[in-house]
Design an enzyme around this catalytic site. Structure first.
Site, PDB file in Angstrom:
ATOM      1  N   LYS A  79     -21.565  15.500 -34.861  1.00 11.62           N
ATOM      2  CA  LYS A  79     -22.572  15.869 -35.852  1.00 11.62           C
ATOM      3  C   LYS A  79     -22.621  14.757 -36.893  1.00 11.62           C
ATOM      4  O   LYS A  79     -21.594  14.129 -37.172  1.00 11.62           O
ATOM      5  CB  LYS A  79     -22.180  17.192 -36.545  1.00 11.62           C
ATOM      6  CG  LYS A  79     -23.326  17.891 -37.235  1.00 11.62           C
ATOM      7  CD  LYS A  79     -24.100  18.800 -36.292  1.00 11.62           C
ATOM      8  CE  LYS A  79     -25.283  19.427 -36.991  1.00 11.62           C
ATOM      9  NZ  LYS A  79     -26.025  20.332 -36.112  1.00 11.62           N
ATOM     10  N   THR A 148     -34.989  27.014 -26.719  1.00 11.20           N
ATOM     11  CA  THR A 148     -34.149  27.992 -27.425  1.00 11.20           C
ATOM     12  C   THR A 148     -34.694  29.408 -27.212  1.00 11.20           C
ATOM     13  O   THR A 148     -33.928  30.351 -26.978  1.00 11.20           O
ATOM     14  CB  THR A 148     -34.091  27.668 -28.935  1.00 11.20           C
ATOM     15  OG1 THR A 148     -33.703  26.303 -29.085  1.00 11.20           O
ATOM     16  CG2 THR A 148     -33.099  28.562 -29.651  1.00 11.20           C
ATOM     17  N   GLY A 178     -37.047  37.086 -38.128  1.00 11.70           N
ATOM     18  CA  GLY A 178     -37.483  35.700 -38.267  1.00 11.70           C
ATOM     19  C   GLY A 178     -38.532  35.366 -37.230  1.00 11.70           C
ATOM     20  O   GLY A 178     -38.255  35.391 -36.037  1.00 11.70           O
ATOM     21  N   ALA A 232     -33.283  34.039 -37.849  1.00 12.97           N
ATOM     22  CA  ALA A 232     -33.699  33.426 -39.118  1.00 12.97           C
ATOM     23  C   ALA A 232     -32.530  32.681 -39.749  1.00 12.97           C
ATOM     24  O   ALA A 232     -32.396  31.476 -39.587  1.00 12.97           O
ATOM     25  CB  ALA A 232     -34.249  34.494 -40.061  1.00 12.97           C
TER      26      ALA A 232
END
Ligand code: NAI
Length: 345
Positions: A79, A148, A178, A232
């Site tokens: 990352k 996703t 969401g 969300a």
């Protein structure tokens, strides 16, 4: 402060660059390359201190190792964080991104990036001017919401199968929290599977545009449903919310759904089946790494997205067999895959 973090960290490599122009810190943390080059997004953010940015990159890189391993991808975890005093724009943003592209290119492909917080496909285009190891640029269709959403649908079906006896979603009530890039697409897929879909979004117009039944945001936790799909924000499953949940099972795409590790046990004790978030939401990395780095065809991508459901079925069985939570079973699976790769290296 950096010294303490670096001494304590168990990852493989942390690359730190300070850019005087813009007072920006760049942290690339490669947690593990046991399964392959380290993959993970770049986060552009303002942190209280530079060390907070480094700590975030370290923590998130470890989570990427687990996600890649659980997804069965030949990729390690990494990352990057660009810690800035304020979010740059215009020329200053472009300069920062080009310099960042040089840094990632210099690592020779041991770190491969995509977007994360505040890093759009257009930003990645700029990074890609200087670097080969960038995924999710506009040229390749941008974001990974499509993969996703499909992966989350497979996760929901596998979770329904284990918790409710069948993967058939017809007539099942699924509550999607969401209606953003992933959530809106997921609602569309669920409606196509004849589910009874409830949806909540702080932006009610987004929820309404999906065509599903809108639920007020404040009512999400207590609403009766078969499956709750957090799509969300993180931290929605906690000591406070778990006793009030009206669902029988949980499977959604939001990152870090558990407020703390003990919440996996709380869900287990409450009889609510929980699909570990990093397993359920791996469709995004499968799409980016698969199509853009491993040259999969669309059919191969579809096959691997369906594999998310297979992985969850296996995890739910393992969890039952060993009397552990699905979260613990997922951590065990990922750790075993990394250890096996290390042993043969
Ligand atoms: P997005 O930003 O497009 O959508 C998020 C939506 O949630 C927005 O419509 C926002 O108004 C709404 N929202 C925010 N707070 C809310 C609340 N408290 N209650 C109800 N609605 C709320 O984000 P995206 O891309 O759809 O991602 C959703 C989640 O999935 C995030 O946690 C993200 O980290 C995670 N994720 C996304 C992936 C992707 O490929 N886009 C991949 C893996 C995880």
């Amino acid at each position: 402060m950096f010294e303490d973090l670096l001494r304590r960290w168990e990852g493989e490599e942390a690359v730190i660059h300070y850019e005087a122009a813009g007072d920006a810190w760049m942290f690339v943390c490669i947690d593990s390359t046991a399964l392959g080059p380290g993959g993970g997004g770049t986060r552009l953010r303002v942190y209280p201190t530079a060390a907070d940015g480094l700590a975030d990159a370290m923590r998130l890189s470890g989570a990427m190792t687990m996600k890649m391993a659980a997804a069965g991808l030949p990729r390690g975890g990494a990352k990057a964080v660009l810690a800035v005093p304020e979010l740059p724009s215009g020329d200053a943003r472009r300069r920062l991104l080009l310099r960042y592209g040089d840094l990632v290119e210099s690592l020779g492909g041991t770190y491969r990036t995509a977007g994360d917080m505040n890093m759009s496909p257009a930003d990645l285009d700029v990074v890609a001017e200087r670097c080969r190891w960038v995924y999710g640029t506009t040229a390749r269709g941008g974001n990974s919401a499509r993969g996703t959403a499909i992966g989350t649908l497979h996760a929901i079906r596998a979770t329904a199968e284990h918790a409710l006896g069948t993967a058939d979603l017809a007539g099942r009530t699924v509550l999607v929290q969401g209606a953003g890039s992933v959530g809106a697409d997921l609602v569309r897929l669920l409606l196509a599977h004849d589910a009874n879909v409830l949806v909540a979004d702080v932006d009610e117009s987004r929820a309404a545009a999906t065509g599903a039944t809108v639920v007020p945001v404040a009512d999400v936790i207590g609403t009766e449903c078969d499956i709750y799909a957090p799509c969300a924000v993180g931290g929605v499953l906690s000591a406070d919310t778990i006793p009030r949940l009206g669902c029988r099972a949980i499977a959604g795409c939001a990152n870090n759904q558990l407020a703390e590790p003990a919440d996996a046990e709380r869900l287990h004790a409450a009889g609510i089946l929980y699909a570990p978030d990093y397993v359920a939401n791996a469709g995004g990395v499968l799409q980016l790494v698969g199509l853009e780095d491993l040259d999969w065809s669309e059919d191969e991508l579809e096959h691997h997205l369906a594999g998310i459901g297979d992985t969850l079925r296996q995890l739910f069985r393992d969890a039952d067999e060993h009397g552990i939570t699905p979260e613990a079973a997922a951590a065990r699976l990922a750790a075993e895959r990394v250890a096996a790769a290390r042993a043969t290296a």
